[in-house]
Design a protein around this motif. Structure first.
Motif, PDB file in Angstrom:
ATOM      1  N   VAL A 121       0.837  -1.282   0.044  1.00 14.88           N
ATOM      2  CA  VAL A 121      -0.150   0.123   0.048  1.00 14.88           C
ATOM      3  C   VAL A 121       0.937   1.218  -0.045  1.00 14.88           C
ATOM      4  CG1 VAL A 121      -1.733   1.353   1.402  1.00 14.88           C
ATOM      5  CG2 VAL A 121      -1.703  -1.273   1.201  1.00 14.88           C
ATOM      6  N   GLU A 122       1.762   1.468   0.885  1.00 18.14           N
ATOM      7  CA  GLU A 122       2.262   2.490   1.170  1.00 18.14           C
ATOM      8  C   GLU A 122       3.878   2.566   0.637  1.00 18.14           C
ATOM      9  OE1 GLU A 122       1.049   5.121   2.614  1.00 18.14           O
ATOM     10  OE2 GLU A 122      -0.608   3.959   3.417  1.00 18.14           O
ATOM     11  N   ASN A 123       3.828   2.442  -0.845  1.00 17.81           N
ATOM     12  CA  ASN A 123       4.927   2.320  -1.531  1.00 17.81           C
ATOM     13  C   ASN A 123       5.923   3.466  -1.328  1.00 17.81           C
ATOM     14  OD1 ASN A 123       3.440   0.989  -4.459  1.00 17.81           O
ATOM     15  ND2 ASN A 123       3.696   0.133  -2.634  1.00 17.81           N
ATOM     16  N   GLN A 124       5.466   4.869  -1.500  1.00 16.71           N
ATOM     17  CA  GLN A 124       6.459   5.838  -1.283  1.00 16.71           C
ATOM     18  C   GLN A 124       6.971   6.050   0.089  1.00 16.71           C
ATOM     19  OE1 GLN A 124       4.781   9.694  -2.750  1.00 16.71           O
ATOM     20  NE2 GLN A 124       6.467  10.862  -1.635  1.00 16.71           N
ATOM     21  N   SER A 125       6.020   6.072   0.915  1.00 14.94           N
ATOM     22  CA  SER A 125       7.043   6.047   2.465  1.00 14.94           C
ATOM     23  C   SER A 125       7.946   4.860   2.473  1.00 14.94           C
ATOM     24  CB  SER A 125       5.906   5.979   3.480  1.00 14.94           C
ATOM     25  OG  SER A 125       5.089   4.875   3.400  1.00 14.94           O
ATOM     26  N   ASP A 175      10.841   5.603   0.763  1.00 18.30           N
ATOM     27  CA  ASP A 175      11.615   6.718   1.356  1.00 18.30           C
ATOM     28  C   ASP A 175      12.359   6.307   2.419  1.00 18.30           C
ATOM     29  OD1 ASP A 175      10.986   8.768  -0.578  1.00 18.30           O
ATOM     30  OD2 ASP A 175       9.348   9.621   0.811  1.00 18.30           O
ATOM     31  N   ALA A 176      12.008   5.358   3.200  1.00 21.96           N
ATOM     32  CA  ALA A 176      12.652   4.790   4.331  1.00 21.96           C
ATOM     33  C   ALA A 176      13.988   4.035   3.811  1.00 21.96           C
ATOM     34  CB  ALA A 176      11.767   3.850   5.027  1.00 21.96           C
ATOM     35  N   ILE A 177      13.776   3.160   2.895  1.00 25.01           N
ATOM     36  CA  ILE A 177      14.983   2.466   2.255  1.00 25.01           C
ATOM     37  C   ILE A 177      16.099   3.545   1.622  1.00 25.01           C
ATOM     38  CG2 ILE A 177      15.914   0.634   0.796  1.00 25.01           C
ATOM     39  CD1 ILE A 177      13.935  -0.280   2.865  1.00 25.01           C
ATOM     40  N   ILE A 178      15.574   4.530   1.166  1.00 16.37           N
ATOM     41  CA  ILE A 178      16.505   5.370   0.794  1.00 16.37           C
ATOM     42  C   ILE A 178      17.323   6.237   1.799  1.00 16.37           C
ATOM     43  CG2 ILE A 178      16.633   7.553  -0.196  1.00 16.37           C
ATOM     44  CD1 ILE A 178      14.411   6.657  -2.237  1.00 16.37           C
ATOM     45  N   ARG A 179      16.723   6.369   2.940  1.00 12.05           N
ATOM     46  CA  ARG A 179      17.238   7.075   4.271  1.00 12.05           C
ATOM     47  C   ARG A 179      18.387   5.972   4.562  1.00 12.05           C
ATOM     48  NH1 ARG A 179      11.974   8.448   5.366  1.00 12.05           N
ATOM     49  NH2 ARG A 179      11.909   6.915   6.984  1.00 12.05           N
ATOM     50  N   GLY A 183      19.437  -0.943  -1.652  1.00 17.23           N
ATOM     51  CA  GLY A 183      17.893  -1.075  -1.320  1.00 17.23           C
ATOM     52  C   GLY A 183      17.064  -1.342  -2.791  1.00 17.23           C
ATOM     53  N   TYR A 184      16.113  -2.219  -2.553  1.00 18.96           N
ATOM     54  CA  TYR A 184      15.157  -2.350  -3.250  1.00 18.96           C
ATOM     55  C   TYR A 184      13.985  -1.063  -3.326  1.00 18.96           C
ATOM     56  CZ  TYR A 184      16.748  -7.274  -3.602  1.00 18.96           C
ATOM     57  OH  TYR A 184      17.771  -8.443  -4.049  1.00 18.96           O
ATOM     58  N   ALA A 185      13.650  -0.784  -4.604  1.00 16.45           N
ATOM     59  CA  ALA A 185      12.318  -0.182  -4.592  1.00 16.45           C
ATOM     60  C   ALA A 185      11.360  -0.986  -4.730  1.00 16.45           C
ATOM     61  CB  ALA A 185      12.567   0.614  -5.833  1.00 16.45           C
ATOM     62  N   LEU A 230       8.296   4.130  -9.222  1.00 19.68           N
ATOM     63  CA  LEU A 230       9.735   3.345  -9.494  1.00 19.68           C
ATOM     64  C   LEU A 230      10.702   4.117 -10.009  1.00 19.68           C
ATOM     65  CD1 LEU A 230      10.826   0.364  -9.620  1.00 19.68           C
ATOM     66  CD2 LEU A 230       9.844   0.059 -11.819  1.00 19.68           C
ATOM     67  N   SER A 231      10.307   4.909 -11.162  1.00 19.32           N
ATOM     68  CA  SER A 231      11.470   5.836 -11.529  1.00 19.32           C
ATOM     69  C   SER A 231      12.056   6.836 -10.554  1.00 19.32           C
ATOM     70  CB  SER A 231      10.763   6.722 -12.725  1.00 19.32           C
ATOM     71  OG  SER A 231      10.443   5.968 -13.844  1.00 19.32           O
ATOM     72  N   ARG A 232      11.139   7.226  -9.744  1.00 17.90           N
ATOM     73  CA  ARG A 232      11.528   8.092  -8.570  1.00 17.90           C
ATOM     74  C   ARG A 232      12.695   7.601  -7.698  1.00 17.90           C
ATOM     75  NH1 ARG A 232      10.812   9.670  -3.446  1.00 17.90           N
ATOM     76  NH2 ARG A 232       9.564   7.696  -3.069  1.00 17.90           N
ATOM     77  N   ALA A 233      12.041   6.299  -7.365  1.00 20.11           N
ATOM     78  CA  ALA A 233      12.920   5.563  -6.263  1.00 20.11           C
ATOM     79  C   ALA A 233      14.168   5.099  -6.916  1.00 20.11           C
ATOM     80  CB  ALA A 233      12.294   4.460  -5.553  1.00 20.11           C
ATOM     81  N   LEU A 234      14.347   4.843  -8.155  1.00 16.48           N
ATOM     82  CA  LEU A 234      15.311   4.352  -8.722  1.00 16.48           C
ATOM     83  C   LEU A 234      16.523   5.778  -9.122  1.00 16.48           C
ATOM     84  CD1 LEU A 234      14.363   1.577 -11.254  1.00 16.48           C
ATOM     85  CD2 LEU A 234      15.372   1.271  -8.960  1.00 16.48           C
TER      86      LEU A 234
END
Length: 250
Positions: free
Chosen positions: A47-51, A54-58, A69-71, A85-89
């Motif tokens: 559900v909460e893909n963006q959050s 963002d946690a994995i990015i941190r 990290g995996y997106a 997906l583009s944003r996280a990568l």
């Protein structure tokens, strides 16, 4: 002395076994695990893909020397999933994780997955699939997807265990861009796949669900030559993830 890289760990509190990065780092230091790839928690994958991303990015930015990290995006979100997906990568994550049993789709559903696979091809990152939970994400289903995108390294997480191990060797032999990781299976099963292609086997303890000491002992008990143990331990990992994690300070 061998060092290891773990291709899959799940981080977060919104799951059945809460697990944080400090716990993970303690285990990694204890068992000579140099690097680990972090996955968002179950709720964040569904559900909460963006959050979750963002946690994995941190976490990756805080310890780039130890973590990749995996997106994760839910294919049901369509264009929203593509944008996320583009944003996280773009933000530096190193692969993509899907859990079809939680997210509710089949790996051979190209109508949902093709736009996302096109993005994966652009970023040249691996894709990890949880496998082994009926009816979604069986080994032959992931092999079929891998055949459609030969430039993408696909990781068949858990080797289809526990329900579909019997299909794993056949799936593994079908597509030379299909990799496996090692948790929850017996040493003889890993040895069987090593006879097909040891260059496509990746170590994982699947923390926090399994135990790093047990999973490492299992690899040692196969009786591999040191150069082959090094392939499973970290060399195959470094090849598909583009080398070592970035240097950095914690």
């Amino acid at each position: 002395m061998n060092v290891f890289a773990d291709v899959h760990c799940t981080i977060g509190q919104e799951q059945d076994v809460p697990f944080d990065v400090d716990e993970l780092l303690g285990i990694m230091d204890q068992y000579r695990i140099e690097k680990a790839v972090l996955s968002p928690s179950h709720q964040e994958m569904v559900v909460e893909n963006q959050s979750g991303n963002d946690a994995i990015i941190r976490y990756v930015n805080a310890r780039p020397d130890r973590f990749l990290g995996y997106a994760s995006v839910n294919p049901w979100y369509g264009k929203k999933a593509e944008a996320e997906l583009s944003r996280a990568l773009d933000a530096g994550l190193s692969g993509v994780k899907f859990h079809p049993a939680l997210q509710g789709f089949f790996p051979f559903d190209l109508q949902k997955l093709d736009p996302l696979m096109k993005i994966v091809e652009e970023y040249r990152v691996p894709v990890y699939f949880h496998t082994g939970t009926p009816i979604f994400s069986q080994p032959l289903q992931v092999a079929e997807l891998a055949l459609n995108y030969p430039s993408i390294p696909f990781i068949m997480g858990r080797m289809g265990n526990t329900d579909f191990w019997i299909d794993t060797p056949r799936a593994f032999a079908m597509a030379d861009n299909l990799y496996v990781d090692t948790p929850y299976t017996m040493p003889r099963n890993i040895a069987r796949l090593a006879q097909i292609d040891i260059n496509r086997i990746l170590f994982s303890a699947d923390l926090p669900y399994s135990h790093a000491g047990i999973e490492l002992k299992k690899i040692a008990d196969i009786g591999l030559e040191p150069e082959d143990l090094a392939k499973i331990g970290s060399e195959n990992f470094n090849r598909i993830f583009g080398g070592k994690a970035r240097s950095g300070e914690g």
